[in-house]
Design a protein around this motif. Structure first.
Motif, PDB file in Angstrom:
ATOM      1  N   VAL A  45      11.229  28.343  41.333  1.00  0.00           N
ATOM      2  CA  VAL A  45      11.169  29.160  40.114  1.00  0.00           C
ATOM      3  C   VAL A  45      12.150  28.610  39.077  1.00  0.00           C
ATOM      4  CG1 VAL A  45      11.695  31.440  39.156  1.00  0.00           C
ATOM      5  CG2 VAL A  45      10.389  31.243  41.282  1.00  0.00           C
ATOM      6  N   TRP A  46      13.338  28.282  39.529  1.00  0.00           N
ATOM      7  CA  TRP A  46      14.360  27.751  38.602  1.00  0.00           C
ATOM      8  C   TRP A  46      13.882  26.463  37.923  1.00  0.00           C
ATOM      9  CZ3 TRP A  46      17.343  23.131  39.649  1.00  0.00           C
ATOM     10  CH2 TRP A  46      18.278  22.848  38.641  1.00  0.00           C
ATOM     11  N   ARG A  47      13.419  25.528  38.745  1.00  0.00           N
ATOM     12  CA  ARG A  47      12.987  24.230  38.244  1.00  0.00           C
ATOM     13  C   ARG A  47      11.851  24.389  37.225  1.00  0.00           C
ATOM     14  NH1 ARG A  47      10.592  19.271  41.759  1.00  0.00           N
ATOM     15  NH2 ARG A  47       8.729  20.523  41.679  1.00  0.00           N
ATOM     16  N   GLU A  48      10.913  25.251  37.573  1.00  0.00           N
ATOM     17  CA  GLU A  48       9.766  25.503  36.701  1.00  0.00           C
ATOM     18  C   GLU A  48      10.216  26.175  35.393  1.00  0.00           C
ATOM     19  OE1 GLU A  48       6.792  24.502  37.665  1.00  0.00           O
ATOM     20  OE2 GLU A  48       5.505  25.443  36.154  1.00  0.00           O
ATOM     21  N   THR A  49      11.134  27.143  35.519  1.00  0.00           N
ATOM     22  CA  THR A  49      11.604  27.863  34.330  1.00  0.00           C
ATOM     23  C   THR A  49      12.335  26.920  33.378  1.00  0.00           C
ATOM     24  OG1 THR A  49      11.867  29.817  35.724  1.00  0.00           O
ATOM     25  CG2 THR A  49      12.934  29.890  33.577  1.00  0.00           C
ATOM     26  N   VAL A  50      13.161  26.022  33.936  1.00  0.00           N
ATOM     27  CA  VAL A  50      13.888  25.056  33.097  1.00  0.00           C
ATOM     28  C   VAL A  50      12.882  24.198  32.329  1.00  0.00           C
ATOM     29  CG1 VAL A  50      15.411  23.031  33.118  1.00  0.00           C
ATOM     30  CG2 VAL A  50      15.936  24.983  34.588  1.00  0.00           C
ATOM     31  N   GLY A  51      11.894  23.695  33.031  1.00  0.00           N
ATOM     32  CA  GLY A  51      10.883  22.838  32.400  1.00  0.00           C
ATOM     33  C   GLY A  51      10.119  23.558  31.303  1.00  0.00           C
ATOM     34  N   ARG A  52       9.648  24.769  31.615  1.00  0.00           N
ATOM     35  CA  ARG A  52       8.848  25.536  30.642  1.00  0.00           C
ATOM     36  C   ARG A  52       9.674  25.914  29.418  1.00  0.00           C
ATOM     37  NH1 ARG A  52       4.151  24.009  32.082  1.00  0.00           N
ATOM     38  NH2 ARG A  52       3.713  24.387  34.270  1.00  0.00           N
ATOM     39  N   LEU A  53      10.919  26.310  29.666  1.00  0.00           N
ATOM     40  CA  LEU A  53      11.765  26.696  28.525  1.00  0.00           C
ATOM     41  C   LEU A  53      12.058  25.495  27.635  1.00  0.00           C
ATOM     42  CD1 LEU A  53      14.256  29.411  29.811  1.00  0.00           C
ATOM     43  CD2 LEU A  53      12.776  29.540  27.792  1.00  0.00           C
TER      44      LEU A  53
END
Lengths: 173, 122
Positions: free
Chosen positions: B91-99
Protein backbone atom coordinates in the motif's frame (compact mmCIF):
# COMPACT_ATOMS: atom_id res chain seq x y z
CA UNK A 1 37.90 10.74 -21.08
CA UNK A 2 35.98 9.14 -18.22
CA UNK A 3 32.45 7.77 -18.59
CA UNK A 4 30.16 6.43 -15.88
CA UNK A 5 27.58 3.95 -17.20
CA UNK A 6 24.67 2.90 -14.98
CA UNK A 7 21.44 0.98 -15.31
CA UNK A 8 19.42 -1.85 -13.82
CA UNK A 9 20.06 -5.59 -14.14
CA UNK A 10 19.91 -6.73 -17.75
CA UNK A 11 19.59 -3.15 -19.04
CA UNK A 12 22.36 -3.57 -21.60
CA UNK A 13 24.78 -1.35 -19.69
CA UNK A 14 27.75 -3.74 -20.11
CA UNK A 15 27.31 -4.02 -23.86
CA UNK A 16 26.98 -0.26 -24.15
CA UNK A 17 30.06 0.34 -21.97
CA UNK A 18 32.03 -2.04 -24.18
CA UNK A 19 30.88 -0.27 -27.32
CA UNK A 20 32.29 2.98 -25.93
CA UNK A 21 35.70 1.32 -25.51
CA UNK A 22 35.57 -0.32 -28.93
CA UNK A 23 34.62 3.00 -30.57
CA UNK A 24 37.50 4.85 -28.94
CA UNK A 25 40.91 4.92 -30.57
CA UNK A 26 42.66 4.15 -27.25
CA UNK A 27 44.65 0.90 -27.04
CA UNK A 28 45.36 -1.61 -25.65
CA UNK A 29 41.91 -2.55 -24.35
CA UNK A 30 41.85 -3.73 -20.77
CA UNK A 31 38.87 -5.38 -19.13
CA UNK A 32 39.23 -4.77 -15.43
CA UNK A 33 37.09 -7.46 -13.84
CA UNK A 34 36.09 -6.99 -10.19
CA UNK A 35 33.89 -10.02 -9.77
CA UNK A 36 34.94 -13.02 -7.77
CA UNK A 37 33.03 -15.84 -9.40
CA UNK A 38 31.37 -17.90 -6.67
CA UNK A 39 29.37 -20.95 -7.68
CA UNK A 40 27.72 -21.95 -10.92
CA UNK A 41 25.66 -18.77 -11.43
CA UNK A 42 28.76 -16.61 -11.00
CA UNK A 43 30.74 -18.73 -13.44
CA UNK A 44 27.93 -18.54 -16.00
CA UNK A 45 27.79 -14.77 -15.63
CA UNK A 46 31.54 -14.47 -16.18
CA UNK A 47 31.27 -16.80 -19.19
CA UNK A 48 28.48 -14.72 -20.72
CA UNK A 49 30.54 -11.54 -20.36
CA UNK A 50 33.60 -13.29 -21.83
CA UNK A 51 31.57 -14.32 -24.88
CA UNK A 52 30.34 -10.74 -25.29
CA UNK A 53 33.94 -9.51 -25.33
CA UNK A 54 35.30 -12.29 -27.54
CA UNK A 55 37.09 -11.01 -30.61
CA UNK A 56 37.11 -7.41 -29.39
CA UNK A 57 40.73 -7.57 -28.30
CA UNK A 58 40.41 -7.12 -24.55
CA UNK A 59 43.08 -8.18 -22.07
CA UNK A 60 41.37 -9.28 -18.86
CA UNK A 61 42.82 -8.16 -15.53
CA UNK A 62 41.11 -9.55 -12.45
CA UNK A 63 41.17 -7.09 -9.58
CA UNK A 64 38.49 -7.67 -6.95
CA UNK A 65 40.18 -5.34 -4.41
CA UNK A 66 42.78 -2.57 -4.16
CA UNK A 67 42.24 -0.85 -7.46
CA UNK A 68 45.27 1.39 -6.84
CA UNK A 69 47.54 -1.64 -7.49
CA UNK A 70 46.47 -1.85 -11.14
CA UNK A 71 49.03 -0.93 -13.76
CA UNK A 72 47.81 -0.37 -17.32
CA UNK A 73 49.63 0.72 -20.45
CA UNK A 74 49.82 4.45 -20.87
CA UNK A 75 46.97 5.77 -22.99
CA UNK A 76 45.09 2.45 -22.96
CA UNK A 77 41.34 1.93 -22.80
CA UNK A 78 40.02 0.50 -19.54
CA UNK A 79 36.58 -0.95 -18.90
CA UNK A 80 36.04 -1.26 -15.14
CA UNK A 81 33.22 -3.70 -14.44
CA UNK A 82 31.81 -3.01 -12.05
CA UNK A 83 31.74 -0.46 -9.27
CA UNK A 84 28.95 -2.06 -7.21
CA UNK A 85 30.89 -5.29 -7.08
CA UNK A 86 34.19 -3.63 -6.24
CA UNK A 87 32.46 -1.64 -3.50
CA UNK A 88 30.95 -4.81 -2.05
CA UNK A 89 34.35 -6.53 -2.13
CA UNK A 90 35.99 -3.57 -0.38
CA UNK A 91 33.22 -3.14 2.22
CA UNK A 92 32.54 -6.78 3.10
CA UNK A 93 35.98 -8.24 2.41
CA UNK A 94 39.43 -6.75 2.36
CA UNK A 95 39.93 -3.91 4.81
CA UNK A 96 36.18 -3.39 5.39
CA UNK A 97 34.00 -0.29 5.41
CA UNK A 98 36.59 2.00 6.96
CA UNK A 99 38.24 3.88 4.11
CA UNK A 100 36.53 1.81 1.38
CA UNK A 101 35.26 4.90 -0.41
CA UNK A 102 38.70 6.56 -0.38
CA UNK A 103 40.44 3.39 -1.56
CA UNK A 104 38.15 3.19 -4.56
CA UNK A 105 38.40 6.90 -5.42
CA UNK A 106 42.21 6.74 -5.15
CA UNK A 107 42.21 3.65 -7.39
CA UNK A 108 40.05 5.39 -10.00
CA UNK A 109 42.35 8.43 -9.89
CA UNK A 110 45.35 6.20 -10.43
CA UNK A 111 43.78 4.43 -13.43
CA UNK A 112 42.64 7.73 -14.91
CA UNK A 113 46.20 9.01 -14.70
CA UNK A 114 47.42 6.02 -16.72
CA UNK A 115 44.61 5.33 -19.19
CA UNK A 116 43.44 7.40 -22.13
CA UNK A 117 39.88 6.14 -21.92
CA UNK A 118 38.13 4.89 -18.80
CA UNK A 119 34.59 3.52 -18.71
CA UNK A 120 33.17 2.56 -15.32
CA UNK A 121 30.05 0.40 -15.06
CA UNK A 122 27.93 0.88 -11.96
CA UNK A 123 24.44 -0.20 -10.89
CA UNK A 124 21.09 1.49 -10.32
CA UNK A 125 19.88 -0.25 -7.17
CA UNK A 126 18.38 2.69 -5.29
CA UNK A 127 14.75 2.77 -6.36
CA UNK A 128 13.16 -0.26 -4.74
CA UNK A 129 11.92 1.40 -1.54
CA UNK A 130 13.20 -1.46 0.61
CA UNK A 131 14.50 -0.77 4.13
CA UNK A 132 17.58 -3.02 4.20
CA UNK A 133 19.48 -4.29 7.27
CA UNK A 134 22.11 -1.87 8.57
CA UNK A 135 25.14 -3.39 6.82
CA UNK A 136 23.40 -3.42 3.45
CA UNK A 137 22.06 0.12 3.95
CA UNK A 138 25.60 1.23 4.74
CA UNK A 139 26.90 -0.41 1.57
CA UNK A 140 24.17 1.28 -0.51
CA UNK A 141 25.12 4.60 1.04
CA UNK A 142 28.80 4.13 0.11
CA UNK A 143 27.91 3.12 -3.44
CA UNK A 144 25.51 6.07 -3.85
CA UNK A 145 28.23 8.47 -2.67
CA UNK A 146 30.76 6.92 -5.06
CA UNK A 147 28.27 7.18 -7.92
CA UNK A 148 27.71 10.87 -7.18
CA UNK A 149 31.40 11.67 -6.82
CA UNK A 150 32.44 9.78 -9.95
CA UNK A 151 29.52 11.35 -11.87
CA UNK A 152 30.81 14.78 -10.82
CA UNK A 153 34.31 13.89 -12.09
CA UNK A 154 33.20 12.13 -15.27
CA UNK A 155 33.05 13.65 -18.75
CA UNK A 156 29.98 11.57 -19.55
CA UNK A 157 27.29 9.97 -17.39
CA UNK A 158 24.99 7.53 -19.16
CA UNK A 159 22.00 5.59 -17.89
CA UNK A 160 21.13 2.60 -20.05
CA UNK A 161 17.51 1.40 -20.22
CA UNK A 162 16.46 -1.40 -22.57
CA UNK A 163 19.83 -1.03 -24.28
CA UNK A 164 19.19 2.66 -25.00
CA UNK A 165 21.70 5.19 -23.64
CA UNK A 166 20.28 8.23 -21.85
CA UNK A 167 22.84 11.01 -21.47
CA UNK A 168 22.76 12.73 -18.08
CA UNK A 169 26.04 14.45 -18.73
CA UNK A 170 28.17 14.92 -21.85
CA UNK A 171 27.41 14.08 -25.44
CA UNK A 172 26.87 10.90 -27.39
CA UNK A 173 30.21 9.97 -29.03
CA UNK B 1 4.84 23.48 -6.30
CA UNK B 2 7.86 21.70 -7.65
CA UNK B 3 8.52 17.96 -7.52
CA UNK B 4 11.98 16.42 -7.39
CA UNK B 5 12.19 12.63 -7.61
CA UNK B 6 15.01 10.08 -7.80
CA UNK B 7 16.35 6.96 -6.14
CA UNK B 8 17.64 6.95 -2.56
CA UNK B 9 21.01 8.62 -2.11
CA UNK B 10 21.08 10.32 -5.50
CA UNK B 11 21.56 13.84 -4.11
CA UNK B 12 18.04 15.32 -4.38
CA UNK B 13 18.40 17.53 -1.31
CA UNK B 14 21.81 18.96 -2.30
CA UNK B 15 20.40 19.64 -5.74
CA UNK B 16 17.32 21.40 -4.34
CA UNK B 17 19.36 23.51 -1.92
CA UNK B 18 21.77 24.63 -4.66
CA UNK B 19 19.15 25.19 -7.33
CA UNK B 20 16.47 26.95 -5.30
CA UNK B 21 18.68 28.98 -2.98
CA UNK B 22 17.63 27.42 0.27
CA UNK B 23 19.47 26.22 3.35
CA UNK B 24 18.91 23.30 5.70
CA UNK B 25 16.85 25.66 7.87
CA UNK B 26 14.24 25.74 5.08
CA UNK B 27 13.92 21.95 5.00
CA UNK B 28 10.98 20.16 6.63
CA UNK B 29 10.07 16.49 6.83
CA UNK B 30 6.44 16.31 7.97
CA UNK B 31 3.14 17.31 6.36
CA UNK B 32 2.52 19.75 9.20
CA UNK B 33 5.91 21.51 9.10
CA UNK B 34 5.88 21.59 5.30
CA UNK B 35 2.82 23.85 5.37
CA UNK B 36 5.16 26.70 6.26
CA UNK B 37 8.50 25.39 4.91
CA UNK B 38 10.16 25.93 1.58
CA UNK B 39 11.35 22.33 1.05
CA UNK B 40 9.55 19.10 2.02
CA UNK B 41 12.21 16.35 2.07
CA UNK B 42 11.54 12.61 2.39
CA UNK B 43 7.93 12.90 1.22
CA UNK B 44 7.88 9.09 0.86
CA UNK B 45 8.67 8.73 4.57
CA UNK B 46 5.94 11.21 5.56
CA UNK B 47 3.48 9.12 3.54
CA UNK B 48 4.52 6.04 5.51
CA UNK B 49 4.08 7.91 8.80
CA UNK B 50 0.63 9.10 7.73
CA UNK B 51 -0.49 5.60 6.74
CA UNK B 52 0.80 4.19 10.03
CA UNK B 53 -1.14 6.87 11.91
CA UNK B 54 -4.32 5.98 9.99
CA UNK B 55 -4.40 9.31 8.16
CA UNK B 56 -5.00 9.85 4.47
CA UNK B 57 -1.82 10.95 2.68
CA UNK B 58 -3.99 12.21 -0.21
CA UNK B 59 -5.98 14.47 2.12
CA UNK B 60 -2.80 15.69 3.87
CA UNK B 61 -1.24 16.47 0.49
CA UNK B 62 -4.28 18.48 -0.58
CA UNK B 63 -4.14 20.46 2.66
CA UNK B 64 -0.42 21.03 2.19
CA UNK B 65 -0.82 22.41 -1.32
CA UNK B 66 -3.62 24.69 -0.18
CA UNK B 67 -1.50 26.08 2.66
CA UNK B 68 1.80 26.18 0.74
CA UNK B 69 1.32 26.23 -3.05
CA UNK B 70 5.04 26.97 -3.65
CA UNK B 71 6.49 24.06 -1.68
CA UNK B 72 9.31 22.02 -3.24
CA UNK B 73 8.60 18.32 -2.64
CA UNK B 74 11.43 15.74 -2.65
CA UNK B 75 10.42 12.11 -2.96
CA UNK B 76 12.35 8.85 -3.37
CA UNK B 77 11.32 6.62 -6.23
CA UNK B 78 10.41 3.38 -4.44
CA UNK B 79 8.57 1.31 -7.03
CA UNK B 80 11.37 -0.55 -8.82
CA UNK B 81 11.72 -3.60 -6.58
CA UNK B 82 9.97 -6.92 -6.18
CA UNK B 83 6.35 -6.65 -4.97
CA UNK B 84 6.58 -6.61 -1.16
CA UNK B 85 5.18 -9.56 0.78
CA UNK B 86 3.73 -7.31 3.51
CA UNK B 87 0.39 -5.73 2.52
CA UNK B 88 1.26 -2.44 4.30
CA UNK B 89 4.45 -2.21 2.26
CA UNK B 90 2.49 -2.74 -0.93
CA UNK B 91 0.00 0.00 0.00
CA UNK B 92 2.81 2.40 0.90
CA UNK B 93 4.75 1.80 -2.31
CA UNK B 94 1.63 2.19 -4.42
CA UNK B 95 0.53 5.34 -2.56
CA UNK B 96 3.95 6.98 -3.04
CA UNK B 97 3.84 6.25 -6.77
CA UNK B 98 0.26 7.45 -7.26
CA UNK B 99 0.79 10.61 -5.25
CA UNK B 100 3.89 11.42 -7.29
CA UNK B 101 1.79 11.08 -10.45
CA UNK B 102 -0.83 13.47 -8.99
CA UNK B 103 1.83 15.93 -7.87
CA UNK B 104 3.62 15.77 -11.22
CA UNK B 105 0.38 16.70 -12.99
CA UNK B 106 -0.05 19.78 -10.84
CA UNK B 107 3.63 20.74 -10.53
CA UNK B 108 5.23 23.77 -12.09
CA UNK B 109 8.31 21.58 -12.69
CA UNK B 110 9.27 17.94 -12.26
CA UNK B 111 12.94 17.03 -12.06
CA UNK B 112 14.67 13.70 -11.63
CA UNK B 113 18.05 13.43 -9.91
CA UNK B 114 20.47 10.63 -10.76
CA UNK B 115 24.06 10.44 -9.44
CA UNK B 116 23.79 14.09 -8.40
CA UNK B 117 22.76 15.20 -11.90
CA UNK B 118 19.32 16.50 -12.82
CA UNK B 119 16.99 16.04 -15.74
CA UNK B 120 13.87 18.11 -16.20
CA UNK B 121 10.92 15.86 -16.98
CA UNK B 122 8.36 18.68 -16.99
Amino acid sequence: MMTLVSGGAGSGKSAYAESLIVQSAAAPRVYLATMQAWGEEGRQRVERHRRLRAGKGFFTVEQPLNLAEVKVSSGGAVLLEDLSNLTANECFGGAGFAGAEERILTGVDSIRAQAGELVIVTNEIFSDGVAYPQETARYLDVLARLNRQLAAQADRVVEVAAGIPIFWKGEKP
Amino acid sequence: MRLIIGGAGQGKLSYALCTYNCTLADVTETFFAAQTGQVFDHFHAAIRAALEAGKSPQRLTEELLEANPDVIILCDEVGCGVIPVQPEERVWRETVGRLCCDLAEQAESVERVFCGLSMRLK
